[in-house]
Scaffold this motif. Structure first.
Motif, short mmCIF file in Angstrom:
data_model
loop_
_atom_site.label_atom_id
_atom_site.label_comp_id
_atom_site.label_asym_id
_atom_site.label_seq_id
_atom_site.Cartn_x
_atom_site.Cartn_y
_atom_site.Cartn_z
N SER A 81 -4.05 -10.75 -7.38
CA SER A 81 -5.28 -10.28 -6.76
C SER A 81 -5.03 -9.73 -5.36
O SER A 81 -5.63 -8.74 -4.96
CB SER A 81 -6.28 -11.44 -6.71
N TYR A 82 -4.13 -10.36 -4.60
CA TYR A 82 -3.93 -9.90 -3.23
C TYR A 82 -3.22 -8.55 -3.19
O TYR A 82 -3.39 -7.77 -2.25
CB TYR A 82 -3.18 -10.95 -2.39
N GLN B 176 -10.77 -2.48 -4.80
CA GLN B 176 -12.12 -3.03 -4.78
C GLN B 176 -13.11 -2.05 -4.17
O GLN B 176 -14.31 -2.14 -4.43
CB GLN B 176 -12.15 -4.36 -4.01
N ALA B 177 -12.62 -1.12 -3.38
CA ALA B 177 -13.50 -0.10 -2.82
C ALA B 177 -13.36 1.22 -3.57
O ALA B 177 -14.31 1.99 -3.67
CB ALA B 177 -13.18 0.11 -1.34
N LEU B 178 -12.18 1.48 -4.08
CA LEU B 178 -11.87 2.83 -4.55
C LEU B 178 -12.20 3.09 -6.01
O LEU B 178 -12.23 4.24 -6.45
CB LEU B 178 -10.38 3.13 -4.29
N GLU C 288 -5.88 -6.03 -3.76
CA GLU C 288 -6.65 -5.85 -2.53
C GLU C 288 -5.91 -4.98 -1.52
O GLU C 288 -6.52 -4.18 -0.82
CB GLU C 288 -6.96 -7.22 -1.92
N LEU C 289 -4.58 -5.13 -1.47
CA LEU C 289 -3.81 -4.28 -0.56
C LEU C 289 -3.94 -2.81 -0.95
O LEU C 289 -3.85 -1.93 -0.10
CB LEU C 289 -2.32 -4.67 -0.61
N GLY C 290 -4.15 -2.55 -2.23
CA GLY C 290 -4.38 -1.17 -2.68
C GLY C 290 -5.82 -0.72 -2.53
O GLY C 290 -6.15 0.43 -2.82
N SER C 291 -6.71 -1.64 -2.09
CA SER C 291 -8.15 -1.35 -1.89
C SER C 291 -8.83 -0.84 -3.13
O SER C 291 -9.81 -0.09 -3.04
CB SER C 291 -8.35 -0.37 -0.72
N PRO D 150 0.79 -1.23 0.00
CA PRO D 150 0.00 0.00 0.00
C PRO D 150 0.83 1.28 0.00
O PRO D 150 0.29 2.35 0.28
CB PRO D 150 -0.76 -0.12 1.32
N VAL D 151 2.12 1.19 -0.33
CA VAL D 151 2.98 2.38 -0.21
C VAL D 151 3.12 3.11 -1.54
O VAL D 151 2.82 4.30 -1.65
CB VAL D 151 4.37 1.98 0.35
#
Lengths: 387, 348
Positions: free
Chosen positions: A154-155, A163-165, A158-161, A121-122
């Motif tokens: 895929s993971y 799926q929500a953003l 997901e760490l970057g989110s 996520p960096v």
């Protein structure tokens, strides 16, 4: 295109052998095992796209800077949107962003947005940039369901989110999740080479590239890379669309030069990758591609746009090399065995250490395969500084 | 509450039960002495296992659902579905509920795996379905939030929201609370789905809320963790970390514990929003912590960490393969953990 009509490019391997010996500005890797033959099994296109690599504007790189585009590690989406608009106009010479996008994309296209989530996520493709690109595509009539945001793991997505953003509508595709997960790859399109005696010598292209999308917009990030020197446009689509590529590294050696170029030259990837927008909001100048050491990350507040991935990566390479010089780090071209370490931790905290004999020469190697311009003097580097 | 745990050995949904406390009813989690059994559930497990009546249910990312005997780890039944599964399972009565990337929500019989019903959405369903008062609540990446009958899967109501819904909801007596990709926290009327209020944050929300003493506790990708008034949505306090927060919180009576992508586990006072402690975990944390007596456990990207809940001090850690959303299950003196590499462990 005939799915059964793929081409085996025999002889490329021996061409690569000759070609590797004269590449790059650095020394050859000390005692690297000889380069094996590389076979490219791509799909034969009846008419390769003129939009394909190096695209409509070979050698042109537009660098857009805005001082307020990121602050406190938060990207400002409205400013990024403006940077994108101005950059697209400068790249194409069009008067409006919509006209600029229409040079590459038609409303009936299925558009793949190849993100780079490997540093999440960096340092990863900023969702703010991806959202602005989706908005631009929608504005020229591409239906939301014809937009596919994808990456290999895929993971990491997901760490970057994402799926929500991401906005509602575009599909989000992770090509693989765990080890030996090849179900979403196309077994008809691959590059074959035995680098270190590995059991599987083929790297397959993702089906989302070979069978689903008609165009690809590539969103790499601005990072150094422990093996390839830097990771940019070429590596993001090469190592990010084919599987089983980590096998090209066996410390301290790596065959990223020339394998990245061969992967990028494989059809239909080459024809579909029509635009490259490098996210230079953050610049990782040491410890890439995956680091959380903020000491080696700076807010560069920049986007790089082009159709020529070799030219964009050449500009990126120069920028990161310059930063490393300013910070007192060893050169990306350094091949001194005394700099090598076997410790990931040491590499990630010490900018005088290498895990591999790095291969920034992979960019020039790709250029010699016809994928773009790698001579800085021939690159039309345009710089926009927005208020 | 229909879906509350019926016995100490049950752990029926993400964070144990619908109150999302994180399993705080158990005695403190002691250092496990060894592995009772291990089971390979395919190549990758992303979500958390659940437990009822001595059956441990696990989903594998590539579409498999397993019911394992909790004592031996032997599969009692297995089902294979065509789409990937990111959703954490949820148990209600003898039914097992989960969503999948193809947009469906499945309801299976817990004892046999037989399909009871399925219903479709137009986007991926990553969150864990929540059951309350014979209604199943879930969101979808299509931007809609759904309420369906638990018995039949027939729709009760649907509410359109402004963004993707990737996390689970919290169902209270009168309202359903959830975070959305549009950056808002929503309170929906539980019987009609009407929006009672919405509260903006600075970026999308990928975290499942908890509610304690009238305070909604939820993290946002804007780097803040929020304490919102459950009646109005007004911000009581917010606490800043260094990166986004997609870890769903676990709450005790006084403190809320959550992880951040900045690699820290935080404990924050529920009343004031002040930091009690933070502990560096060494990798991004997106999975929810669980509380057990005086300890809190979290499955980081790397090891499972067990921390003292009063101080945050690391009591012990175990390298079991990590997991993005796979919270441990603490029940019956055992610890059940599923890892990203597809292994399921029972420790005791």
């Amino acid at each position: 295109m005939d799915r059964r009509d793929f081409v085996k490019t025999a002889g490329w391997g021996s061409a690569a052998l000759l070609f590797n010996s004269g590449l790059g500005r650095g020394q050859a890797n000390p005692s690297r095992p000889a380069l094996p033959p590389i076979e490219v099994h791509g799909i034969r296109l009846r008419k390769p796209s003129k939009l394909g690599i190096p695209g409509l504007f070979p050698g042109r790189v537009v660098e857009v800077f805005h001082g307020d585009s990121i602050a406190g590690n938060r990207v400002c989406q409205p400013i990024v949107g403006r940077m994108l608009d101005e950059g697209m106009k400068e790249l194409t010479g069009e008067n409006s962003p919509a006209a600029a996008w229409q040079r590459f994309i038609e409303p009936h296209d299925v558009v793949g947005i190849k993100i780079n989530s490997s540093g999440a996520p960096v340092c990863y493709s900023s969702p703010e940039i991806v959202r602005e690109i989706i908005a631009a595509l929608r504005s020229i009539g591409v239906p939301a369901h014809n937009i596919v945001v994808f990456d290999r793991y895929s993971y990491e997505i997901e760490l970057g989110s994402y799926q929500a953003l991401l906005p509602v509508g575009p599909r989000l595709v992770g090509i693989e999740y765990g080890a030996f997960d090849a179900a979403r790859y196309d077994f008809d399109v691959y590059c074959d080479a035995d680098f270190f005696g590995e059991s599987e010598t083929r790297s397959f292209l993702a089906r989302v590239v070979s069978q689903e999308v008609t165009k690809i917009i590539n969103i790499p990030t601005m990072k150094d890379h422990a093996a390839s020197g830097v990771t940019g446009c070429l590596k993001n689509i090469g190592y990010g669309c084919f599987n089983n590529v980590a096998r090209t590294h066996q410390a301290p050696y790596t065959y990223t030069d020339p394998f990245i170029g061969y992967l990028c030259s494989t059809e239909p990837l080459r024809s579909r990758a029509v635009l490259h927008i490098m996210d230079g909001m953050r610049e990782v100048w040491h410890g890439g591609p995956i680091t959380s050491n903020w000491e080696f990350i700076r807010e560069a507040k920049t986007l790089f746009l082009g159709t020529d991935p070799v030219a964009v990566d050449t500009v990126e390479l120069e920028a990161i090399e310059k930063r490393r010089r300013e910070e007192g780090a060893i050169s990306l071209w350094d091949n001194d065995p005394s700099t090598l370490t076997k410790s990931d931790a040491e590499f990630h905290r010490d900018c005088h250490k290498n895990l591999y004999f790095r291969q920034p020469g992979h960019i020039a190697a790709a250029g010699k395969l016809g994928l773009g311009v790698f001579d800085l003097k021939r690159i039309d580097h345009r710089q926009l500084r927005l208020a | 509450m229909e879906n509350s745990a019926g016995a100490d050995r049950d752990w029926v949904t993400l964070l144990s039960e619908n109150s999302r406390t994180g399993g705080s009813r158990e005695a403190s989690w002691r250092v496990p002495k060894g592995v009772r059994w291990q089971f390979r559930a395919g190549r990758a497990v992303r979500s958390a296992p659940v437990l009822r009546d001595n059956l441990l249910y696990v989903t594998e990312v590539h579409g498999a659902v397993y019911a394992l005997d909790a004592d031996s780890g032997r599969p009692q039944w297995t089902r294979q579905f065509p789409n990937w599964i990111h959703s954490t399972l949820s148990l209600s009565g003898n039914t097992l509920l989960f969503g999948c990337d193809g947009g469906k929500v499945h309801c299976l019989a817990g004892d046999t795996g037989r399909t009871i019903w399925e219903t479709a959405t137009r986007g991926e369903v990553w969150g864990s379905p929540v059951v309350r008062d014979a209604t199943v609540f879930f969101g979808s990446a299509d931007g809609r939030f759904y309420a369906v009958e638990h018995k039949t899967g027939r729709p009760r109501w649907t509410q359109n929201l402004g963004g993707r819904i990737s996390a689970s909801a919290y169902a209270a007596e009168k309202h359903v609370y959830l975070g959305c990709g549009d950056g808002k926290v929503y309170a929906l009327d539980i019987s009609s789905g009407r929006i009672q209020w919405s509260a903006p944050t600075g970026d999308g929300i990928d975290s499942t809320p908890a509610v304690v003493a009238g305070t909604i506790l939820v993290g946002s990708e804007d780097y803040f963790f929020y304490g919102l008034d459950a009646g109005t949505g007004s911000v009581r306090w917010k606490f800043e970390t260094k990166l986004g927060i997609s870890s769903s919180p676990a709450a005790s009576e006084e403190a809320v514990v959550f992880g951040s992508k900045d690699q820290n586990v935080y404990a924050v006072d529920i009343r004031t929003g002040k930091l009690r402690w933070k502990t560096f975990a060494g990798s991004a944390i997106t999975s929810p912590p669980v509380i057990s007596g005086s300890v809190v456990a979290v499955n980081a990207e790397g090891p499972v960490l067990c921390l003292d809940i009063a101080s945050g001090q690391v009591l012990w850690k175990a390298g079991l393969g990590g997991g993005l959303q796979s919270a441990p299950v603490l029940a019956g003196g055992r610890i059940y953990v599923a890892s990203q590499n597809g292994m399921v462990y029972a420790l005791e």
